[in-house]
Design a protein around this motif. Structure first.
Motif, short mmCIF file in Angstrom:
data_model
loop_
_atom_site.label_atom_id
_atom_site.label_comp_id
_atom_site.label_asym_id
_atom_site.label_seq_id
_atom_site.Cartn_x
_atom_site.Cartn_y
_atom_site.Cartn_z
N PHE A 163 2.30 -10.56 2.81
CA PHE A 163 0.94 -10.54 3.35
C PHE A 163 0.91 -9.68 4.62
O PHE A 163 1.78 -9.80 5.48
N GLY A 164 -0.08 -8.82 4.70
CA GLY A 164 -0.21 -7.95 5.85
C GLY A 164 0.46 -6.61 5.70
O GLY A 164 0.34 -5.75 6.58
N SER A 165 1.17 -6.41 4.58
CA SER A 165 1.83 -5.13 4.36
C SER A 165 1.06 -4.34 3.30
O SER A 165 0.36 -4.92 2.46
N PRO A 166 1.17 -3.01 3.31
CA PRO A 166 0.51 -2.22 2.27
C PRO A 166 1.16 -2.44 0.92
O PRO A 166 2.32 -2.90 0.83
N LEU A 167 0.44 -2.12 -0.14
CA LEU A 167 1.00 -2.20 -1.48
C LEU A 167 2.13 -1.19 -1.62
O LEU A 167 2.06 -0.07 -1.11
N SER A 168 3.17 -1.58 -2.33
CA SER A 168 4.30 -0.71 -2.61
C SER A 168 4.15 -0.17 -4.03
O SER A 168 4.07 -0.95 -5.00
N ILE A 169 4.10 1.15 -4.18
CA ILE A 169 3.92 1.77 -5.48
C ILE A 169 5.30 2.17 -6.02
O ILE A 169 6.05 2.90 -5.37
#
Length: 359
Positions: A9-15
């Motif tokens: 939570f609070g982190s960008p999505l990892s692609i």
């Protein structure tokens, strides 16, 4: 396969790459063609919404796609079929009170969390696995229209509430939260179902005027001033007669007094359905007077999401031309740009707008 994963939570999505789903009995793998990004997605990913979501997870809530493979017990679905992926997964051993998880999004109670561990990942991916009964046939559609069909998922949520109200053709409905993303879809859906009049309260006068422009005199706008008794009187005066039912679909940020003003505008022997988020993040809970409910024989019901048959109903309304998905402005993003899609959905929230990821 490629997916967007929420690691914390609070982190960008990892692609990046994740394992392909493998279906078993009672399961279907779908190639995701389009998935909607809800306006409050950033609040879910930051943790502000406090959704019970076990991480890491490939998130999302519902999708449009094509069947890739089915389990051995599928008798109607075939590879290549267009389907709507219903995110509302229900336990099969729950009997009259099944546990529920929203796949890739949220859950209810301990049983819902257990269910989430298995039907875990959502549609921010090239493929997803869903229960066979959650892959609802759409019939033939143009691939270019897959993003617009995601708007049916927006209308589907209030449609579940409208079915719970028992709305009948010709009745007067009040939509509490009519200027929001789900609320404006509720107005459109209620009119498609034959509501004679929809009272639409809200603070955004521009959006209220737009609802009238889109749907005409069957929409009765009411600008809220913030005084509970006065607002209730204005809602009742705007209706063409007694208000038969109320649907509340307000977000968590709104005061419970706004809900009460709307609910208590309903006529004696009327119905009210609560399916918003008021009180979920703290603040005063909804307080309704016992004598008013009892002496006026008012029915009040909670509704989370929708019954399984509602998906078929919303598809039928669209196919019949009663619910026009062309009302929605669609903005599309590639899966590699999932974080930009989340930011866009938050910045462009509002009525008849939908942000879509196309893996």
């Amino acid at each position: 396969m490629k997916a967007a994963t929420l690691l914390a939570f609070g982190s960008p999505l990892s692609i990046g790459a994740v394992p392909d789903p493998v279906p078993g009995t009672g399961e279907v793998v779908v190639d995701v063609v389009a998935t909607g990004v809800l306006p409050y997605t950033a609040d879910v990913f930051s943790g502000a919404r406090r959704y019970p979501l076990e991480l890491p997870v490939v998130p999302g809530c519902g999708a449009v796609g094509r069947v890739r493979t089915t389990g051995p017990d599928a008798t109607r679905l075939s590879p290549g079929d267009w389907v709507f992926c219903d995110p509302t997964v229900r336990s099969r051993d729950g009997g009259l009170a099944p546990d529920i998880t929203l796949q890739g999004w949220s859950s209810r109670g301990e049983g819902g969390l257990r269910l989430q561990k298995y039907f875990h990942n959502g549609p921010f991916a090239e493929r997803m696995m869903v229960p066979t009964e959650n892959a609802i046939p759409l019939g033939v559609i143009d691939e270019a229209d897959a993003g617009r069909w995601c708007a049916a998922g927006v209308a589907l949520v209030p449609y579940g509430g409208l079915l719970a109200t028992g709305l009948q053709a010709g009745e007067t409905l009040l939509v509490s939260g009519a200027t929001g993303n789900y609320g404006s879809a509720a107005v459109a859906t209620a009119l498609a179902m034959g509501a004679g009049c929809v009272v639409a309260p809200g603070r955004n006068e521009r959006t209220l005027a737009d609802l009238v422009r889109r749907f005409g005199s069957r929409v009765r706008p009411v600008t809220l001033a913030g005084n509970e008794d006065a607002d209730r009187a204005r809602m009742q005066a705007a209706a063409s007669g007694p208000i038969d039912c109320v649907l509340d679909i307000l977000p968590p940020s709104v005061s419970a007094t706004v809900v009460r003003a709307a609910v208590m505008a309903v006529r004696p022997f009327g119905r009210a359905v609560l399916m918003g988020g008021v009180g979920m993040l703290g603040g005063d809970d909804l307080s309704l007077p016992y004598p008013w409910i009892m002496r006026n024989c008012v029915s009040i019901q909670g509704q989370w999401m929708f019954e399984p048959s509602a998906v078929f109903g919303i598809i039928a309304l669209v196919r019949a031309g009663l619910l026009d998905l062309g009302q929605f402005e669609v903005s599309e993003f590639a899966l590699d740009n999932a974080n930009e899609a989340v930011a866009h959905a938050a910045a462009h929230a509002g009525s008849f707008r939908i942000t879509v990821i196309r893996p």
